[in-house]
Design a protein around this motif. Structure first.
Motif, mmCIF file in Angstrom:
data_model
loop_
_atom_site.group_PDB
_atom_site.id
_atom_site.type_symbol
_atom_site.label_atom_id
_atom_site.label_comp_id
_atom_site.label_asym_id
_atom_site.label_seq_id
_atom_site.Cartn_x
_atom_site.Cartn_y
_atom_site.Cartn_z
ATOM 1 N N PRO A 76 0.829 -1.212 0.000
ATOM 2 C CA PRO A 76 0.000 0.000 0.000
ATOM 3 C C PRO A 76 0.862 1.260 0.000
ATOM 4 O O PRO A 76 1.941 1.294 0.608
ATOM 5 C CB PRO A 76 -0.789 -0.110 1.306
ATOM 6 N N VAL A 77 0.398 2.272 -0.726
ATOM 7 C CA VAL A 77 1.079 3.563 -0.763
ATOM 8 C C VAL A 77 0.062 4.655 -0.433
ATOM 9 O O VAL A 77 -1.137 4.495 -0.650
ATOM 10 C CB VAL A 77 1.720 3.838 -2.145
ATOM 11 N N LYS A 78 0.565 5.780 0.083
ATOM 12 C CA LYS A 78 -0.296 6.900 0.442
ATOM 13 C C LYS A 78 0.147 8.152 -0.316
ATOM 14 O O LYS A 78 1.327 8.497 -0.331
ATOM 15 C CB LYS A 78 -0.236 7.167 1.947
ATOM 16 N N PHE A 79 -0.834 8.809 -0.943
ATOM 17 C CA PHE A 79 -0.571 10.073 -1.626
ATOM 18 C C PHE A 79 -0.830 11.219 -0.652
ATOM 19 O O PHE A 79 -1.848 11.229 0.050
ATOM 20 C CB PHE A 79 -1.460 10.206 -2.857
ATOM 21 N N ALA A 80 0.085 12.166 -0.605
ATOM 22 C CA ALA A 80 0.018 13.245 0.381
ATOM 23 C C ALA A 80 -1.297 14.010 0.295
ATOM 24 O O ALA A 80 -1.935 14.297 1.304
ATOM 25 C CB ALA A 80 1.193 14.194 0.195
ATOM 26 N N VAL A 81 -1.723 14.361 -0.902
ATOM 27 C CA VAL A 81 -2.971 15.107 -1.077
ATOM 28 C C VAL A 81 -3.926 14.359 -1.990
ATOM 29 O O VAL A 81 -5.056 14.063 -1.633
ATOM 30 C CB VAL A 81 -2.702 16.519 -1.642
ATOM 31 N N SER A 82 -3.453 14.010 -3.194
ATOM 32 C CA SER A 82 -4.314 13.317 -4.152
ATOM 33 C C SER A 82 -3.448 12.557 -5.136
ATOM 34 O O SER A 82 -2.294 12.928 -5.381
ATOM 35 C CB SER A 82 -5.198 14.318 -4.895
ATOM 36 N N PRO A 83 -3.967 11.473 -5.726
ATOM 37 C CA PRO A 83 -3.197 10.734 -6.737
ATOM 38 C C PRO A 83 -3.197 11.491 -8.058
ATOM 39 O O PRO A 83 -4.061 12.338 -8.306
ATOM 40 C CB PRO A 83 -3.974 9.417 -6.857
ATOM 41 N N PRO A 84 -2.235 11.213 -8.920
ATOM 42 C CA PRO A 84 -2.196 11.905 -10.226
ATOM 43 C C PRO A 84 -3.397 11.559 -11.095
ATOM 44 O O PRO A 84 -3.812 12.349 -11.930
ATOM 45 C CB PRO A 84 -0.888 11.413 -10.852
ATOM 46 N N ARG A 85 -3.960 10.359 -10.903
ATOM 47 C CA ARG A 85 -5.141 9.947 -11.666
ATOM 48 C C ARG A 85 -6.073 9.176 -10.752
ATOM 49 O O ARG A 85 -5.641 8.324 -9.981
ATOM 50 C CB ARG A 85 -4.723 9.069 -12.857
ATOM 51 N N LEU A 86 -7.351 9.493 -10.822
ATOM 52 C CA LEU A 86 -8.332 8.813 -9.986
ATOM 53 C C LEU A 86 -8.640 7.444 -10.581
ATOM 54 O O LEU A 86 -8.958 7.334 -11.778
ATOM 55 C CB LEU A 86 -9.619 9.645 -9.906
ATOM 56 N N PRO A 87 -8.571 6.368 -9.807
ATOM 57 C CA PRO A 87 -8.845 5.035 -10.345
ATOM 58 C C PRO A 87 -10.329 4.855 -10.659
ATOM 59 O O PRO A 87 -11.187 5.584 -10.138
ATOM 60 C CB PRO A 87 -8.389 4.111 -9.210
ATOM 61 N N ASP A 88 -10.618 3.856 -11.479
ATOM 62 C CA ASP A 88 -12.010 3.576 -11.838
ATOM 63 C C ASP A 88 -12.802 3.059 -10.633
ATOM 64 O O ASP A 88 -13.987 3.352 -10.497
ATOM 65 C CB ASP A 88 -12.065 2.547 -12.981
ATOM 66 N N HIS A 89 -12.142 2.291 -9.806
ATOM 67 C CA HIS A 89 -12.820 1.736 -8.625
ATOM 68 C C HIS A 89 -12.150 2.268 -7.366
ATOM 69 O O HIS A 89 -10.949 2.092 -7.178
ATOM 70 C CB HIS A 89 -12.767 0.203 -8.620
ATOM 71 N N LEU A 90 -12.923 2.938 -6.549
ATOM 72 C CA LEU A 90 -12.415 3.521 -5.302
ATOM 73 C C LEU A 90 -13.269 3.019 -4.144
ATOM 74 O O LEU A 90 -14.488 3.186 -4.141
ATOM 75 C CB LEU A 90 -12.486 5.053 -5.377
ATOM 76 N N HIS A 91 -12.636 2.362 -3.168
ATOM 77 C CA HIS A 91 -13.378 1.818 -2.031
ATOM 78 C C HIS A 91 -13.556 2.893 -0.957
ATOM 79 O O HIS A 91 -12.609 3.581 -0.593
ATOM 80 C CB HIS A 91 -12.660 0.605 -1.434
ATOM 81 N N TRP A 92 -14.781 3.018 -0.470
ATOM 82 C CA TRP A 92 -15.088 3.983 0.585
ATOM 83 C C TRP A 92 -15.353 3.234 1.889
ATOM 84 O O TRP A 92 -16.032 2.204 1.905
ATOM 85 C CB TRP A 92 -16.335 4.796 0.218
#
Length: 398
Positions: free
Chosen positions: A66-82
């Protein structure tokens, strides 16, 4: 039938509540561990993508990265788990359980006339007000002080005071058992409200900005993280409050509010130890043993303080027959455990029924002293001693 159906509702809701609470607490603990265990990325591409931390782990025969982006990823993935239904399901099932267990029969579970003799409607209104008012005050503290200098420390101190005041007030208004559970429900409501009003809306704003190509304001992540951290420290105090109804020696004590505060403080201190332990392994902070030690010291002090006091022997006959015990049960117990009500599906209005539940009667009346509930029927020490003597004599009904 009403009692029978309420028992089924209680069973199924309690089962559901425990399952979804495990899911919520488990995911919360995991992400706290993850945040505390991340290290700066070594891969140059990850650095360019804005990754602020990574973790390598092995579990169940596989390797995870797993990796963590400080603010936001460069591209939003198609599937995002909430992660939110774990929280919402826990609160909804918990409130439903509180409704059928306490608010449905306030005269039995919520009100103790020796503490506060008031109407069921007033007691229910006050109980619901605890949930709402605590959230409003807690949220106001976070809003006004959370982003200022030393904001976390100021918020923590004021929330501690607020919880202490609420614990004292609850024990002055409600039956001890209900007061402990209500304080736990009050904090749990704030935890779920943090998710509903702050964490998820902030995340939705970030996602909407990414989709629209707008710059992402880091304040949303900072606020969400702050409330998430609060939730992790609330967890162990809430768990104690929810489990306390099984241990009458805590909530029936003269200073039950102080016991509640002490147990919640110990839980928060021990949680702090586990949170900081991950950082210690990476050399980010000193060993947090002092927090664990503080929690353990408080627990030991409570154990010593609550040790049973010597009891004055009550004169009872060497043997107590069913005929001698029957009038006591009819006066103190049968109104709730007879043909008409059969609370918890327990009847004590016949010899066979009493024999069937003799172990439970001894446990509830003599050992834990939970029954009669809040001693509403005024069972005396002599009568409790008679129950003990009858049980120890073989619980005979012939």
């Amino acid at each position: 039938m009403e009692t029978y159906l309420l028992d089924w509702a209680n069973l199924l809701l309690r089962w559901l509540h425990v399952i979804v609470a495990i899911a919520w607490i488990g995911s919360s603990f995991y992400f706290v561990f993850l945040d505390s265990s991340l290290t700066p990325p070594e891969d140059e591409q990850l650095k360019k993508d804005g990754v602020s931390g990574e973790l390598w782990a092995v579990h169940g025969g596989g390797f995870y990265h797993p990796v963590k982006f400080a603010v936001s990823p460069p591209r939003l993935p198609d599937h995002l788990h909430w992660f939110y239904w774990e929280s919402y399901s826990t609160w909804l099932s918990g409130f439903a359980l509180f409704l059928i267990s306490y608010l449905w029969s306030p005269s039995v579970y919520l009100i103790d006339a020796k503490v506060m003799d008031w109407s069921p409607a007033a007691a229910i209104s006050a109980a619901l007000a605890f949930l709402v008012v605590f959230w409003l005050l807690y949220d106001a503290i976070c809003r006004t002080l959370g982003q200022k200098e030393n904001g976390d420390a100021k918020v923590g101190a004021l929330v501690l005071v607020l919880v202490c005041v609420a614990a004292w007030l609850a024990t002055q208004l409600f039956a001890g058992r209900a007061a402990f559970l209500l304080v736990g429900a009050m904090i749990a409501t704030a935890m779920s409200a943090n998710v509903f009003f702050w964490i998820i809306p902030g995340q939705r704003t970030v996602v909407a900005d990414l989709k629209a190509g707008r710059p992402v304001d880091p304040i949303h992540g900072q606020r969400g993280k702050q409330r998430s951290v609060h939730n992790t420290y609330f967890t162990l105090p809430v768990l104690f409050a929810m489990l306390s109804n099984h241990y009458s020696f805590t909530y029936t004590h003269e200073y039950n509010w102080l016991i509640l505060i002490g147990m919640m403080f110990a839980g928060a201190a021990i949680r702090q130890f586990f949170v900081m332990r991950h950082g210690y392994k990476l050399g980010r902070n000193p060993h947090p043993w002092k927090y664990a030690a503080a929690g353990v010291v408080v627990l030991v002090a409570l154990i010593v303080w609550l040790k049973p006091a010597p009891t004055v022997a009550v004169a009872v006959p060497q043997t107590v027959s069913y005929a001698e015990l029957k009038p006591v049960l009819e006066q103190r117990c049968v109104m709730c455990h007879g043909e008409a009500l059969q609370s918890k599906n327990v009847r004590l209005d016949s010899a066979d029924a009493l024999k069937q539940h003799s172990q439970t009667v001894y446990q509830q009346v003599v050992v834990t002293r939970l029954m009669p509930m809040n001693n509403a029927t005024g069972m005396t020490e002599e009568e409790r001693a008679m129950v003990a003597q009858w049980f120890k004599g073989g619980a005979k009904v012939d």
